[in-house]
Design an enzyme around this catalytic site. Structure first.
Site, PDB file in Angstrom:
ATOM      1  N   CYS A  68       1.463  27.376  49.480  1.00  0.00           N
ATOM      2  CA  CYS A  68       1.620  26.497  48.840  1.00  0.00           C
ATOM      3  C   CYS A  68       2.085  24.890  49.226  1.00  0.00           C
ATOM      4  CB  CYS A  68       2.273  26.698  47.422  1.00  0.00           C
ATOM      5  SG  CYS A  68       1.432  27.903  46.604  1.00  0.00           S
ATOM      6  N   HIS A 117       8.123  19.627  43.581  1.00  0.00           N
ATOM      7  CA  HIS A 117       7.145  20.950  43.372  1.00  0.00           C
ATOM      8  C   HIS A 117       7.091  21.255  41.992  1.00  0.00           C
ATOM      9  CE1 HIS A 117       5.040  24.235  45.036  1.00  0.00           C
ATOM     10  NE2 HIS A 117       5.643  25.020  44.366  1.00  0.00           N
ATOM     11  N   GLU A 135      14.893  24.045  43.209  1.00  0.00           N
ATOM     12  CA  GLU A 135      14.756  22.644  43.828  1.00  0.00           C
ATOM     13  C   GLU A 135      15.822  21.839  43.247  1.00  0.00           C
ATOM     14  OE1 GLU A 135      10.660  20.508  43.892  1.00  0.00           O
ATOM     15  OE2 GLU A 135      10.566  21.764  42.288  1.00  0.00           O
ATOM     16  N   LYS A 189       2.426  18.716  37.906  1.00  0.00           N
ATOM     17  CA  LYS A 189       1.965  19.978  37.632  1.00  0.00           C
ATOM     18  C   LYS A 189       1.982  20.202  36.385  1.00  0.00           C
ATOM     19  CE  LYS A 189       2.884  22.482  42.115  1.00  0.00           C
ATOM     20  NZ  LYS A 189       3.636  21.434  42.749  1.00  0.00           N
ATOM     21  N   HIS A 213      -1.279  23.734  39.226  1.00  0.00           N
ATOM     22  CA  HIS A 213      -0.784  24.143  40.493  1.00  0.00           C
ATOM     23  C   HIS A 213      -2.019  24.672  41.169  1.00  0.00           C
ATOM     24  CE1 HIS A 213       1.270  25.453  43.883  1.00  0.00           C
ATOM     25  NE2 HIS A 213       2.168  26.143  43.264  1.00  0.00           N
ATOM     26  N   PHE A 272       4.775  30.662  48.655  1.00  0.00           N
ATOM     27  CA  PHE A 272       5.088  32.064  48.975  1.00  0.00           C
ATOM     28  C   PHE A 272       5.126  32.322  50.512  1.00  0.00           C
ATOM     29  CE2 PHE A 272       3.178  33.921  45.032  1.00  0.00           C
ATOM     30  CZ  PHE A 272       4.211  33.213  44.367  1.00  0.00           C
TER      31      PHE A 272
END
Length: 426
Positions: free
Chosen positions: A173, A313, A324, A345, A350, A409
């Site tokens: 990502c 994010h 975050e 998002k 996403h 990930f």
């Protein structure tokens, strides 16, 4: 040629294919209006799945300018990339035929490659999964290109006539951030004068939905798709899958100025780190993301107090949002409490590897327009997420420098700093 150590990299063209409307203008209008493009999945029947919502792009490849042969040859994600790259090139005003093609390159990020094409072709050659020994004669002639994500860079290079470095970056990502960061490095070091860079992903397929269902990462809020993506909200319960693409034209600053280009922003700093911790888990202290932010700020020669906006994010999972928040406090100090932070998002979902580039587009447009996009659906903030997340409504604000971050990930943590080059010089 300018000495490599003095070369500064700027964005002169933007292309966006995103949920809610194709093109950078439609994308920005959706964000500043605070509208959401999340809905029940329509690309296939989602009834068997735990999470049945997504942010889909209303995309017609023929109306978007692709020929029937291109449509047949390319997976949906590759189609996004080519259409978006053409928009970026047109927006830049750069006559590519006048640029040395050997010093023009392409870098495209993607997390999952040609997922939709592979999913569809497997169903075809296996007769809907009934054949253990598949019949390859039913496959499309260009199946090999679905198997190798490098075909994305190839297609974009063909579309723009680039004969320089051509690369696909696949770091989960953070792919969209890392692709632009890598492209900027190539221009900065003198390997290229112009780069067409960004990311694309079209992951809304049964296999992807099933995978995220298995780890309960996506939201089961199927009764209210429009409000299903809720970053930093106490009621959030997973992210909403999306799709799309964003591509940019990057140039050396002197090159752009010499031709009188419109300069959107400078890629002032970039860094990426790994937490070497867990495939999907995050440490709550945000140490690795904070380190990426620190290094990106150092490269940009900016202090934490110089950051006017943070594009988060903000996936809408509890561990990510808290991770975050901790990273921002660790890297920006007290300034974190004075800096608006938001997650787009909440509006466009996403899109995995593509989202980092799409978020760069939002950050660049925030600089160009002095507007901070909001976090939609944020009504009840999580007490552990106690920063200014710009709930519901866009905010007019002088925005000279933006920090955009990503988390992926595998432990990937990336940060990019974008700035107005004129105001930064002053």
């Amino acid at each position: 040629m300018t000495a490599p150590s003095a070369r500064r990299v700027v964005i002169t063209g933007i292309g966006v294919t995103a949920p809610g409307g194709q093109g950078a203008k439609a994308f920005w209008n959706l964000l500043t209006d605070g509208r959401t493009a999340t809905r029940r999945i329509s690309l296939f029947d989602p009834a068997p799945f735990r999470s049945q919502v997504a942010a889909e792009v209303d995309f017609d490849p023929v109306l978007s300018g692709l020929s029937p042969q291109e449509v047949r040859r390319m997976d949906r994600a590759a189609q996004f990339a080519v259409v978006t790259a053409r928009e970026a090139v047109a927006d830049s005003g750069l006559a590519f035929e006048t640029v040395d093609p050997r010093r023009t390159g392409v870098t495209i990020g993607s997390a999952v490659g040609a997922t939709m094409g592979l999913d569809q072709e497997y169903r075809t050659v296996s007769d809907g999964g009934r054949l253990e020994l598949v019949d390859h004669t039913y496959a499309v002639p260009h199946l090999y290109q679905y198997m190798v994500p490098s075909s994305f860079a190839t297609e974009v290079a063909w579309a723009v006539g680039a004969e320089g470095p051509a690369t696909v970056v696949s770091t989960g990502c953070t792919s969209g951030l890392d692709a632009v960061g890598h492209a900027a490095d190539l221009v900065r070091e003198g390997t290229a004068d112009v780069m067409v860079a960004g990311a694309t992903d079209a992951p809304i397929s049964p296999i992807t939905v099933a995978c995220f269902d298995a780890i309960k990462a996506t939201t089961p809020r199927n009764d209210d798709p429009e409000h299903a993506s809720r970053p930093f909200d106490a009621s959030r319960n997973g992210f909403v899958l999306g799709e799309g693409s964003a591509v940019f034209v990057l140039e050396e600053l002197g090159h752009a100025r010499a031709r009188g280009a419109r300069i959107y922003a400078e890629v002032a700093g970039f860094a990426t780190r790994s937490n070497a911790f867990h495939m999907t888990g995050l440490r709550p202290d945000g140490k690795e993301m904070a380190e990426a932010i620190r290094v990106a700020l150092d490269e940009a020669r900016l202090n934490p107090e110089d950051i006017d906006y943070v594009n988060a994010h903000g996936s809408g999972t509890k561990q990510n949002d808290r991770h975050e928040t901790a990273a921002f406090k660790r890297s920006l100090g007290e300034h974190a409490y004075r800096t608006p932070v938001s997650s787009i998002k909440s509006m466009i979902g996403h899109s995995l590897g593509a989202i980092g580039s799409i978020e760069i587009a939002a950050s660049v447009l925030a600089i160009a327009n002095d507007v901070v996009p909001p976090t939609a659906n944020l009504h009840t903030p999580d007490p552990e997420c106690d920063l200014d997340y710009v709930p519901l409504t866009a905010r007019d604000q002088l925005t000279d420098a933006v920090l955009s971050v990503g988390s992926g990930f595998g432990g990937f943590q990336s940060a990019i700093v974008l700035a107005d080059p004129e105001r930064r010089s002053r």
